[in-house]
Design an enzyme around this catalytic site. Sequence first.
Site, PDB file in Angstrom:
ATOM      1  CG  ASP A   1     -13.665 -37.218   3.043  1.00  0.00           C
ATOM      2  OD1 ASP A   1     -14.165 -38.299   3.359  1.00  0.00           O
ATOM      3  OD2 ASP A   1     -13.616 -36.790   1.875  1.00  0.00           O
TER       4      ASP A   1
ATOM      5  CG  ASP B   1      -8.345 -35.194   5.410  1.00  0.00           C
ATOM      6  OD1 ASP B   1      -8.849 -36.322   5.548  1.00  0.00           O
ATOM      7  OD2 ASP B   1      -8.307 -34.584   4.324  1.00  0.00           O
TER       8      ASP B   1
ATOM      9  CG  ASP C   1      -3.447 -28.281  -2.369  1.00  0.00           C
ATOM     10  OD1 ASP C   1      -3.871 -27.730  -1.326  1.00  0.00           O
ATOM     11  OD2 ASP C   1      -4.035 -29.236  -2.907  1.00  0.00           O
TER      12      ASP C   1
END
Length: 453
Positions: A68, A70, A150
């Site tokens: 992916d 992002d 995070d």
Amino acid sequence: MVKGKDPVGTVTCSATPVLIPRSEHAISRKQFSPNAIKVLYRLKDGGYDAYLVGGCIRDILLGIEPKDFDVVTNATPEQVKKLFRNCRLIGRRFRLAHIVFGREIIEVATMRGHHQAQDNPDPTSQSSDQGQLLRDNVYGTIEEDAQRRDFSINALYYSINDFSIRDFAGGIAAIEHRKIELIGDPETRYREDPVRMLRAVRFATKLDMSIAGPTEAPIAELAPLLGNIPPARLFEETLKLFLGGKAEANFLMLRKYGLFKQLFPAVDAILDSADSEFEITFIQKMFANTDDRINADKKVTPAFIYAALLWFPLRDRCNSLIAEGMNEYDAFMQAISQVLAENARHIAVPKRFTLGARDIWHIQQRLDKRGGQRAYRLSLQPRFKAGYDFLLLRVESGETEQQELANWWTDYLQQDVSGQKEMVKALGQRSGGSERRRRRPRNKPRRKPNPES
């Protein structure tokens, strides 16, 4: 100073990132999705800042092909939507823009900012009494966004303007030392979003890294916070844990930190019992086989995984109902409904997978009924192959009383039609005809009395 640490080793972000120019890193635009590049340039031409961020940068630096891509930008979701006709906005907890290119979706997030006090009336930010973020539509600068990331390995930003990497929290060093480090105070960050505990486990196994001491320390104590997460979201997280090719390692680490208990409490109680060697072997083998299939690019259905995980709670519940006086069939059916309903309170498995699990369980009840046309008809069932594999898994794990049955079905599936008929015929002869279907006796019509007699 890029990364600081408090006295107990907590990772902090710097307002001034380390800037790694194109000449000092090996990332090339050729390694990115062409659609991601289109999105970056469209945002840039629209007057906005835009960066590739997180996992795609991390994976390329580790030599892993990203799945992916992002994008993070200072444009709001509504502004992004105005730039892209193929854009749809999703999410309540945090608003996101999905740019759709056929089967590929480029996720665009607006840079996140800091939250105000808990009693702040701002509707864009809301947290629970436990500190969990319920609404997260607070926008900010790239520096604030980095602090809201995070893990340090995910606070890496690739700029399309000068092709440099911005490292806000020592992510490059964490990659070199193969450490999973939370940014900020671990307990606070886990309370904000307890799913981060699952992500720490998944990243550790996926990237072959270890969880840093301060990041690891609060997990066991805070594991019950997963009970505050919506069951539908936990289903998505378990799919990532079990369908990424590292399911067995994730299972063992989830058990180590007490996280598995929060996801599958009924299963964990059985695994914690004194005599659970077979059950533990069964589940580990299931996950190991799942990893082998995924790493060989073979198809895996979540229905099989959940059928295996809930098999032992199902058997225990069925035996309890039989002990209460219920017949075997009704007990089995009621046990299935009860076990699935209880599991749904923790993980909301979609119906298409629970139906598949039901089929696999029902096939286990029918595998020893092979007389007449029953073996042939059972082998035509859509889930039969999964049910047969389930039987083999039971035998491989130590259920030796099913070995003969598994051998018979293995031979049966290798035969042609005539060979299968002979096997069924021999089965009936060996059992004295008990496997043959018994015909229902026909009631003879009563004879009318003879009036002349």
